[in-house]
Enzyme design. Structure first.
Site, mmCIF file in Angstrom:
data_model
loop_
_atom_site.group_PDB
_atom_site.id
_atom_site.type_symbol
_atom_site.label_atom_id
_atom_site.label_comp_id
_atom_site.label_asym_id
_atom_site.label_seq_id
_atom_site.Cartn_x
_atom_site.Cartn_y
_atom_site.Cartn_z
ATOM 1 N N GLY A 105 0.832 -1.209 0.000
ATOM 2 C CA GLY A 105 0.000 0.000 0.000
ATOM 3 C C GLY A 105 0.863 1.254 0.000
ATOM 4 N N THR A 107 3.470 -6.405 6.055
ATOM 5 C CA THR A 107 4.422 -5.963 7.062
ATOM 6 C C THR A 107 4.720 -6.997 8.137
ATOM 7 O OG1 THR A 107 2.443 -4.952 7.964
ATOM 8 C CG2 THR A 107 4.008 -3.493 6.907
ATOM 9 N N GLY A 154 1.730 1.310 12.976
ATOM 10 C CA GLY A 154 0.921 0.093 13.083
ATOM 11 C C GLY A 154 1.428 -0.902 14.105
ATOM 12 N N ARG A 200 12.053 -1.661 21.211
ATOM 13 C CA ARG A 200 12.047 -3.126 21.136
ATOM 14 C C ARG A 200 11.658 -3.551 19.721
ATOM 15 N NH1 ARG A 200 11.249 -6.240 25.370
ATOM 16 N NH2 ARG A 200 9.983 -4.713 26.457
ATOM 17 N N THR A 256 10.766 -10.085 10.597
ATOM 18 C CA THR A 256 9.863 -9.284 9.758
ATOM 19 C C THR A 256 10.291 -7.817 9.755
ATOM 20 O OG1 THR A 256 8.349 -9.155 11.631
ATOM 21 C CG2 THR A 256 7.855 -10.798 9.963
ATOM 22 N N GLN A 316 11.098 -5.335 6.521
ATOM 23 C CA GLN A 316 10.577 -3.981 6.351
ATOM 24 C C GLN A 316 11.686 -3.005 6.005
ATOM 25 O OE1 GLN A 316 7.339 -2.394 6.623
ATOM 26 N NE2 GLN A 316 7.207 -4.462 5.854
ATOM 27 N N GLY A 357 8.040 1.866 15.384
ATOM 28 C CA GLY A 357 7.995 1.306 14.033
ATOM 29 C C GLY A 357 9.326 1.415 13.321
ATOM 30 N N GLY A 376 9.219 0.592 9.571
ATOM 31 C CA GLY A 376 8.921 0.486 8.141
ATOM 32 C C GLY A 376 9.182 1.759 7.370
ATOM 33 N N GLU A 377 9.125 2.896 8.040
ATOM 34 C CA GLU A 377 9.407 4.148 7.348
ATOM 35 C C GLU A 377 10.800 4.681 7.689
ATOM 36 O OE1 GLU A 377 4.930 5.531 6.399
ATOM 37 O OE2 GLU A 377 5.908 6.645 7.983
#
Ligand SMILES: Cc1cc2nc3c(=O)[nH]c(=O)nc-3n(C[C@H](O)[C@H](O)[C@H](O)COP(=O)(O)OP(=O)(O)OC[C@H]3O[C@@H](n4cnc5c(N)ncnc54)[C@H](O)[C@@H]3O)c2cc1C
Ligand code: SF4
Lengths: 732, 316
Positions: free
Chosen positions: A244, A473, A514, A615, A621, A625, A689, A691-692
């Site tokens: 997405g 993700t 998320g 953490r 995973t 990412q 997070g 992922g970014e």
């Protein structure tokens, strides 16, 4: 449950499942093709027929006429929905570009019709029979022109976000060493693998949408407002997504047209937005023009720093704040960070992976490299020297937990930074010029309220329901890990049901919030469920422990299954104390590139990211990412650009052959190191997070490595061969 | 996609005859280009004659010491043929530089020669394009033309022939063999096969309607060192910004052709003759009379630098 203050020790600090590398629990379904994506949900409603979208041929103006007769009488056609026959729909409140209805055209490939037929081929063939004429208006399609105009005419700036601390101008003027450079980044596309797709079916006045969406509750609210119906009558279901990147934060016209078409045809309708439409029909990342000024003393101490970013959007749209990270990255008492928005008639620009910060690093982190060179300093030492104590743009704000210096030190050691030659253009291997580059990375750690329902059945199995999404993700897995840890059961004893609007509202997937938010919501529900179990067993909730499927208190033990069936629902919310902190994630990024001395072709040999993000709930995973984000950053640095046709006002290269994302052969080795950190301010799991974070910085590290290899500084992204050879020394 | 009828041909001549008979008929080989264009209604054949059953998938040695490559030999098979790899390495490398593994498995030698341009405006049916709808204008000419042609182009069309294989065939002096609907065959030197656009950019080759490519003949091996350097924006799965095919002899003479710059693989005798004087001299000859735009003028410098790299490698 409300998170009111930073926690001390929690069950996660002695975790057996959370924080351990764990294969995706949805992995076998994905790899065997058994995880159905929206367009493949053949079994959810019988009698599905196909919709095909027609896009506008102009960028601005209105439809003068539409001839629909031929299409309506074409073989297999069940319905034709046309913009000219549909009143403008309600606003989604999340987007500025209207999705459908009425003759006005605000961007190229705006949906103007949908043909519904028994087969996809029939719908496509009939769509080609629609004849449309337009009255074309002049539009503004050039960001550089609007920004130029804004310099003398401030009314061209339709919104601004300016933060000042101290007196930048005086401090900059007085600085011994100054950098003043402008960088440009192009419009970019999310280009995720799975296009926008929806199956819609009505039962009376109730609508179900099997779709591909990151934010279920937002999507449901938007559909209610677009279709002007109660949201209680709408169900969205989106258990699996093929990516997405922010493009699916909102419902798109596939969902809207599927709903309208299903009503018109009296059958369930499935629509996948054609790939060629996605680039101009949906949203994209704004192009930016960014000016960075840094003033420092001779030792490299920064006195003044300014980062200003200009972008453009449709009337009412948002900006791309490329200056966001500069509010946090470097000490410099007198600073100015600003984002200015102008108006353009291109398709709507909106959030894409690390909005603002992803292109912002391509400017600030190259400017830091330029400053280091001017000072004759190592760029890592320059960054470390300017590590701030509190938030530079607002010094009363503390950092929740920050280890950027450690990221840089660990990265330098692991990457072999000491071998870098600081003089550019000095390492040559045959025809290849080789260089290394570094960049720091910052991405805000957002946290959002998030809910879940957790249940125990009579066999002691745990199930989790939440409208959280897994966009590739790993949400399924970290949620299962969290529930297993909290309830003291094995991972295999947990099932997770995601993406259904009938489940409790979660944070959804966006802004790298998320993972931290959704697991906190699951934790809240588990705490409540544990309380209910202890109550049922008559145990003391303070001392009872949950492990191995058993619940223990003092000398008594009972199987968890004896408590089932039992179900608890809760939502994690957050207190105001977090406003005293800047919650961020940090990284160092390294790249080694080889540039062909003849052709200017760039190959990335190695990349490394060292991440500080609290953490790490599942290193396996999380690593995926970050790797994916690094690839996307490489695309932004080297290949990705939506090419604007400034006459017709559209993105010309609107397919996957023309919009080039990186391929495997572009990048050699990629490595990721996670620092072992904990951030107790953000949430009970102390996780943030990644992922970014992974896309914030690698592009600048690549640009800096290209400079180190060649001595050529390209400030106009992407860095393509034509721009490089224009500056590279002659070879003939 | 418009509806169409379909049949499988049983002999080359029969295939040619059926297509010749029906105005809207076309041959179908691997389909990797034609089917994509049909989905977009850029190509709208009414009848497809599938040639995949024809006996044209062999690579045979010719009496002259060269090779005859059947029109249906796949790109994968062609590039992996030991004789091609040994004696015509430039061809093997050029084919390997194109498309992807999956596409090369399907793509045929004949179809590859006839692949159509990748001009983005040609693909967008909302845009004027003289090639797609003659007389409608050329959207690219004053638009986004970074990928497009710089030499041999016309006022009416600035597109390129985008392929790789044919660039290597051009330096190898290959000859295209065909069969016509009346059963006669002809041999067309590769250099004459693709037309310059002029004022009829919809006409791309010298083939007549119904004329079937049966094979491509390579003369005896040219010896020398073989080079194919394709420059693109990413390392694979992209069309050439510029490509250079060269066969160089130990004395510095040789042959050179450029891809991604013109309506056909671009080869000039005068350019070949200048090889001993270096890349600059070659490119001056090859690109004489070029017509560049701001966003594609880099192609000439890039061609020169790419060739310079090849010449340096040949010397070392
Ligand atoms: C994503 C993508 C990337 C690509 N990248 C590259 C690249 O980097 N470099 C490159 O060179 N190519 C590239 N290609 C193009 C590819 O090489 C061609 O599509 C392929 O070679 C065409 O062969 P085919 O057999 O599939 O032809 P088809 O699609 O079957 O036919 C193409 C045309 O040739 C005609 N035809 C076919 N056979 C004959 C015959 N024997 N006689 C007369 N007419 C015939 C057909 O009627 C049709 O008009 C790419 C294609 C795709 C889809
Ligand atoms: S360059 Fe040729 S193919 Fe491209 S738009 Fe112009 S006429 Fe069409």
């Amino acid at each position: 449950m409300k998170y009111e203050a930073p926690v001390g020790k929690t069950i996660f600090d002695d975790a057996k499942i959370v924080g351990k590398s764990t294969r995706r629990i949805d992995g076998p379904l994905k790899t065997s093709g058994m995880a159905p994506y929206a367009y493949e949900r053949h079994d959810v409603a019988s009698g599905q027929v196909y919709g095909y979208i027609v896009g506008s041929a102009i960028a601005k103006g209105r439809i003068a006429s539409m001839d629909l007769e031929e299409a309506r009488s074409a073989p297999g056609v069940l319905a034709v929905i046309a913009a000219t026959e549909t009143d403008p729909l309600g606003s989604s409140n999340f987007n500025t570009a209207p999705l459908f209805g009425g003759p006005e055209i605000t961007h190229y490939h705006q949906a103007i019709a949908c043909v519904v037929a028994e087969t996809f081929e029939q719908a496509r063939a009939a769509a080609a029979l629609i004849r449309t004429t337009y009255d074309r208006d002049e539009g503004e399609y050039s960001l550089s022109r609007t920004v130029e105009q804004a310099a003398s005419d401030t009314s061209k700036i339709v919104s601004e976000n300016v933060v000042r601390n101290g007196d930048f101008e005086s401090a900059f003027a007085a600085a011994a060493v100054q950098i003043d450079q402008t960088y440009t980044t192009p419009d970019e596309s999310h280009a995720m693998m799975e296009p926008f797709a929806t199956i819609a079916a009505w039962e009376g006045d109730k609508l179900t949408l099997w779709t591909s969406n990151q934010m279920i509750a937002w999507g449901r609210a938007a559909m209610a407002s677009i279709l002007r119906m109660p949201k209680e009558n709408i169900r969205l279901d989106s258990p699996y997504l093929g990516g997405g990147f922010g493009g699916k934060l909102w419902v798109r016209v596939d969902a809207v047209l599927a709903a309208l078409a299903a009503k018109a045809a009296g059958r369930p309708v499935k629509i996948m937005m054609q790939r060629a439409l996605t680039y101009n029909n949906a949203t994209h990342r704004h192009a930016t023009i960014q000016r960075v000024r840094i003033g420092a003393d001779k030792n490299g101490k920064i006195a003044a720093i300014a980062h200003e970013c200009w972008s453009g959007n449709l009337t009412g749209g948002m900006d791309e704040n490329g200056a966001a990270q500069t509010r946090a990255l470097y000490a410099g008492p007198d600073n100015l960070t600003a984002s200015y928005l102008t108006e353009l008639d291109l398709p709507e620009a909106n959030a894409m992976r690390a909005p603002g910060e992803a292109p912002g690093h391509l400017a600030i982190e190259v400017a830091m490299d330029e400053l280091a060179e001017q000072l004759g300093m190592d760029p890592i030492e320059l960054r470390i020297l300017n590590e701030p104590e509190t938030l530079p743009s607002n010094p009363s704000i503390k950092f929740s937990d920050r280890h950027l210096v450690e990221c840089l030190r660990v990265g330098a050691e692991s990457f072999g930074w000491a071998n870098r030659k600081s003089r550019p253009g000095t390492v040559r291997e045959g025809r290849w010029m080789v260089g290394m580059g570094v960049a720091a990375g910052y991405r805000g750690a957002l946290i959002m309220k998030s809910g879940a329902r957790v249940s125990i059945d009579a066999r002691g199995k745990i199930s989790v329901e939440t409208d959280m999404t897994d966009i590739g993700t790993g949400s399924y897995t970290i949620i299962a890990q969290t529930a297993a840890e909290c309830m003291g059961v094995a991972l295999e004893d947990v099932s997770v049901d995601l993406g259904d609007s009938r489940s409790p509202v979660s944070a959804g997937s966006g802004g790298q919030w998320g993972a931290a938010s959704s697991t906190a919501g699951v934790y809240a529900a588990c705490v409540e469920l544990r309380r209910m179990v202890t109550e049922k067993f008559g145990y003391d909730p303070e001392t009872a422990s949950f492990a191995d499927g058993m619940v223990r208190d003092a000398n008594v033990v009972r199987a968890l299954s004896e408590a089932g069936p039992l179900s608890a629902e809760d939502t994690m919310t957050y207190g105001d104390f977090q406003k005293e902190y800047d919650m961020g994630t940090y990284a160092s990024h390294f790249a080694e590139v080889a540039v062909d001395a003849y052709t200017g072709e760039v190959r990335i040999r190695r990349m490394l990211a060292v991440c500080d993000a609290g953490r790490i709930l599942n290193p396996l995973t999380a690593r995926s990412q970050v790797i994916g984000a690094m690839v996307m950053a490489a695309g932004a640095a080297l290949t990705e650009e939506l090419a604007v046709d400034k006459r017709f006002g559209f993105f010309v290269n609107h397919d996957m052959a023309g919009y080039e994302v990186p391929v495997h052969a572009d990048i050699g080795q990629q490595s990721v190191i996670f620092l072992d950190t904990l951030d107790g301010v953000i949430a009970p799991l102390k996780a943030k997070g990644v992922g970014e974070l992974g896309i914030c910085g690698p592009g600048a590290a690549i640009a800096n490595a290209i400079y180190n290899a060649t001595g050529v500084r390209v400030r106009d992204y992407p860095i393509t061969v034509d721009k490089l050879i224009a500056e590279m020394p002659d070879v003939a | 996609m418009r509806s169409f009828t379909y049949e499988r041909a049983t002999s080359p001549q029969q295939a040619a005859a059926i297509v010749a008979e029906r105005k809207g008929a076309k041959f179908l080989a691997g389909g990797t280009n034609l089917l994509d264009l049909m989905k977009l209604e850029i190509e709208t054949p009414t009848h497809l004659v599938d040639v995949q059953d024809l006996d044209l998938d062999m690579i045979e040695e010719t009496a002259e010491g060269g090779l005859r490559i059947g029109a249906l030999v796949s790109n994968t098979a062609l590039s992996a043929d030991p004789r091609v790899m040994r004696d015509y390495a430039v061809l093997s490398r050029a084919v390997q530089a194109g498309a992807s593994g999956q596409l090369r498995n399907k793509a045929t030698t004949g179809g590859n020669l006839l692949q159509r341009t990748r001009c983005p405006y040609f693909y967008d049916t909302n845009m004027p394009c003289n090639k797609r709808s003659p007389g409608s204008g050329c959207a690219a000419s004053a638009g986004y033309s970074r990928q497009l042609g710089v030499v041999g182009i016309s006022e009416d069309c600035i597109a390129t022939y985008p392929g790789d294989m044919a660039v290597a065939l051009a330096v190898l002096d290959a000859v295209v063999e065909t069969i016509r609907p009346d059963g006669t065959s002809r041999s067309i030197p590769l250099g004459d096969f693709h037309l310059l656009w002029g004022d009829t950019p919809d006409k791309e080759t010298v083939l007549e309607h119904g004329e079937l490519i049966t094979g491509v003949v390579l003369p005896k091996p040219p010896g020398g060192q073989h080079y194919y350097h394709k420059v693109r924006d990413r390392a694979s799965y992209a069309f050439a910004l510029v490509s250079v095919a060269a066969v160089l002899q130990p004395d510095g003479t040789g042959r050179v052709a450029f891809g991604g710059v013109a309506p056909r693989p671009w080869r000039k005798d005068e350019a070949d003759a200048a090889l001993t004087q270096g890349a600059k001299a070659v490119v001056e000859q090859a690109f004489a009379g070029s017509a560049t735009r701001d966003d594609n003028k880099y192609k000439i410098a890039l061609a020169e630098r790419t060739l310079a790299g090849i010449l340096a490698e040949a010397r070392s």
